[in-house]
Design an enzyme around this catalytic site. Structure first.
Site, mmCIF file in Angstrom:
data_model
loop_
_atom_site.group_PDB
_atom_site.id
_atom_site.type_symbol
_atom_site.label_atom_id
_atom_site.label_comp_id
_atom_site.label_asym_id
_atom_site.label_seq_id
_atom_site.Cartn_x
_atom_site.Cartn_y
_atom_site.Cartn_z
ATOM 1 N N LYS A 39 0.823 -1.220 0.000
ATOM 2 C CA LYS A 39 0.000 0.000 0.000
ATOM 3 C C LYS A 39 0.848 1.258 0.000
ATOM 4 O O LYS A 39 0.554 2.221 -0.679
ATOM 5 C CB LYS A 39 -0.879 0.057 1.275
ATOM 6 C CG LYS A 39 -2.097 -0.819 1.258
ATOM 7 C CD LYS A 39 -3.054 -0.445 2.395
ATOM 8 C CE LYS A 39 -2.434 -0.579 3.772
ATOM 9 N NZ LYS A 39 -3.426 -0.477 4.861
ATOM 10 N N LYS A 40 1.909 1.261 0.837
ATOM 11 C CA LYS A 40 2.616 2.527 1.112
ATOM 12 C C LYS A 40 4.092 2.480 0.751
ATOM 13 O O LYS A 40 4.825 3.430 1.009
ATOM 14 C CB LYS A 40 2.439 2.907 2.585
ATOM 15 C CG LYS A 40 0.971 3.114 2.938
ATOM 16 C CD LYS A 40 0.692 3.513 4.368
ATOM 17 C CE LYS A 40 -0.806 3.621 4.607
ATOM 18 N NZ LYS A 40 -1.182 3.816 5.992
#
Ligand code: C2G
Length: 139
Positions: free
Chosen positions: A44-45
């Site tokens: 996700k990050k």
């Protein structure tokens, strides 16, 4: 018995996280929280969380509004988790507005306004600057 489910990384736990858990609980009787795995966070990050998944699970499990925790391994498994935990309501912060509307045949989908002016990133930045201003001397 109305079950509420929510998801998040909850890294470097702060008051914005607490607020959403408290408000999520108010939508039902039991609050179940899917805590994103370390691997999912990298997807996700593009970075590992500061706190590992074992510690983040323990912290969330210890919050008085939370009744049950599990590890969220993939963003695409929401329908499976909702069915597994018999969730009636899915609560997400409004940074995810619209992203989970496709689940509304399974659960009531609610987006709550984020708490302003606090985020894991801003806390990390404050700590970084604090370290520069006040170096710790160990002697
Ligand atoms: N949050 C909030 N106010 C803030 C910061 C976060 O209400 N100031 C909410 C987010 O909207 C989210 C929850 O706290 O609902 C957890 O935030 P994150 O750990 O940043 O969650 P995220 O990494 O976006 O993971 O499957 C979805 C994801 O796993 C959500």
């Amino acid at each position: 018995m109305r079950n509420v489910i929510t998801f998040g990384t909850f890294d470097v736990f702060h008051v914005g996280h607490l607020n959403i858990l408290k408000r999520a609980k108010s939508f039902g009787d039991r609050l179940i929280v899917g805590v994103s795995s370390d691997a999912l966070n990298v997807k996700k990050k593009d970075r590992y969380p500061i706190y590992n998944e074992t510690d983040r699970l323990s912290i969330i499990e210890g919050i008085k509004y939370v009744d049950e925790v599990f590890l969220e391994e993939s963003l695409e498994l929401k329908a499976e988790y909702i069915t597994r935990y018999s969730a009636d309501v899915l609560v997400m912060g409004d940074d995810w507005q619209g992203r989970f509307d496709y689940l509304s045949s399974l659960v009531k989908v609610v987006y709550l306004e984020r708490t302003p002016s606090v985020s894991t990133t801003s806390v990390i930045e404050v700590i970084q600057h604090a370290r520069i201003r006040t170096p710790i001397t160990v002697c």
